[in-house]
Motif scaffolding. Structure first.
Motif, mmCIF file in Angstrom:
data_model
loop_
_atom_site.group_PDB
_atom_site.id
_atom_site.type_symbol
_atom_site.label_atom_id
_atom_site.label_comp_id
_atom_site.label_asym_id
_atom_site.label_seq_id
_atom_site.Cartn_x
_atom_site.Cartn_y
_atom_site.Cartn_z
ATOM 1 N N LEU A 57 -10.629 5.277 10.676
ATOM 2 C CA LEU A 57 -10.612 4.005 9.948
ATOM 3 C C LEU A 57 -9.846 2.948 10.731
ATOM 4 C CD1 LEU A 57 -11.769 2.751 7.330
ATOM 5 C CD2 LEU A 57 -9.533 3.168 6.287
ATOM 6 N N ILE A 62 -4.387 6.116 7.534
ATOM 7 C CA ILE A 62 -4.401 7.262 6.627
ATOM 8 C C ILE A 62 -2.998 7.865 6.519
ATOM 9 C CG2 ILE A 62 -5.563 9.442 6.063
ATOM 10 C CD1 ILE A 62 -7.745 7.536 6.461
ATOM 11 N N ARG A 64 -0.181 6.666 6.369
ATOM 12 C CA ARG A 64 0.808 6.024 5.503
ATOM 13 C C ARG A 64 0.776 6.546 4.073
ATOM 14 N NH1 ARG A 64 -0.561 1.122 2.176
ATOM 15 N NH2 ARG A 64 -2.724 0.602 2.596
ATOM 16 N N PHE A 65 -0.300 7.242 3.694
ATOM 17 C CA PHE A 65 -0.390 7.768 2.331
ATOM 18 C C PHE A 65 0.183 9.179 2.203
ATOM 19 C CE2 PHE A 65 -3.783 4.548 2.499
ATOM 20 C CZ PHE A 65 -3.354 3.750 1.454
#
Lengths: 230, 90
Positions: A57, A62, A64-65
């Motif tokens: 992406l 990604i 960071r989640f």
């Protein structure tokens, strides 16, 4: 002084950080797997380089989640020291812990080379005592073009949040010294309070004489000094 | 079910070297009048168990929280209801 080094699937610089912090500098350091929400009492969190989650992406989008990053966000809000290098810088920007974003290099080429960085400000504990110094470190990235809009850039300058700019060996800021097309040659920024710092270069790969420079260790030593004073 | 076509594009003013490289390739192939090429991402998301109105709110939140980075990107999407069988084979 305890350093917690985050490890994501696709991280590649965590062992270099561990080597420098533990074996070269003699501090305590341990890994924190991205699924862990406990930072295990770390005094300083390191987000290493690499390609977390395959850079899918957007680089850092990604990662960071992950549970560990949620914990890092809380830690940072309480004033905890956080250093992100390369992919770690990308993650911090994606997480909103640092302003701006990192885009594909202007050349569209992956750049792996030595650069010089002029230290612009001492707002961050990682660079206290280093303002005006020119540090030598390597970069190794394909998406390191720093971007922020005009208002954000003005605020960054006004508050001293621009910490590193790509420069010539004598500290001159020039187009030639800019390896990726970053706006205003920006190589690293910190948050408003200075406790969260991100930079594209790799201090952990520039911390031993055998590698050609020990400049990278200055950041870790400055952080440790600031914690001792606190 | 509802299908969303999502377009994520770089904001105006953000340099797009990939687009510029494509533009110059088109030019060297002899295509005339190509003033600018901007590259972006195209995502197709198929949603189950909701109507178009619910899907719109879902997709908008997905774009804001993950699919686009508001610092550098804009997003737009269009929604359409699709029959089950068609969605599975697509």
């Amino acid at each position: 002084m305890k350093f917690g080094i985050l490890v994501f699937p696709g991280s590649w610089s965590h062992q270099d950080f561990s080597w420098v912090l533990k074996d070269v500098l003699g501090y305590e350091a341990f890994y924190i797997w991205h699924k862990e929400a406990d930072l295990k009492g770390a005094d300083c969190i390191i987000l290493p380089g690499g390609f977390s989650y395959g850079d899918y992406l957007r680089a850092g989008a990604i990662a960071r989640f992950s549970p560990a990053m949620q914990a890092v966000a809380e830690f940072a809000l309480k004033g905890g020291l956080v250093l992100g290098s390369c992919n770690g810088f990308q993650i911090l920007c994606e997480a909103g812990l640092l302003p701006g974003a990192l885009l594909r290099n202007r050349s569209l080429q992956y750049r792996c080379q030595w650069v010089h960085l002029r230290v612009e400000s001492e707002l961050s504990p990682f660079v206290v005592g280093l303002q005006g110094r020119v540090l030598r470190m390597p970069i190794s990235h394909g998406e390191g073009r720093y971007y922020a809009d005009r208002e954000t850039l003005q605020a960054l300058h006004q508050h001293g949040q621009v910490i590193f700019r790509y420069a010539e060996v004598d500290g001159t800021i020039s187009q030639e010294a800019n390896p990726n097309g970053s706006v205003m040659n920006i190589a690293g920024v910190c948050n408003r309070w200075g406790n969260v710092l991100g930079l594209m270069p790799h201090p952990e790969r520039a911390a031993e004489r055998i590698l050609g420079t020990e400049d990278g260790r200055l950041l870790f030593e400055a952080a440790v000094q600031s914690l001792i004073r606190a | 079910m509802v299908r969303a076509n999502i377009y994520v594009t770089l904001k105006q003013g953000v340099l797009d070297p990939q687009g510029e490289t494509v533009r110059s390739a088109l030019e060297s192939l002899g295509f005339k009048g190509v003033r600018e090429v901007r590259m972006g991402k195209f995502l197709v998301i198929t949603l189950n168990g909701m109507d178009v109105k619910q899907a719109e709110a879902q997709i908008d939140e997905m774009c804001r929280r993950l699919l686009a980075n508001p610092v550098i990107e804009d997003y737009a999407f269009e929604l359409a209801t699709v029959p089950e069988s068609k969605a599975e084979t697509a």
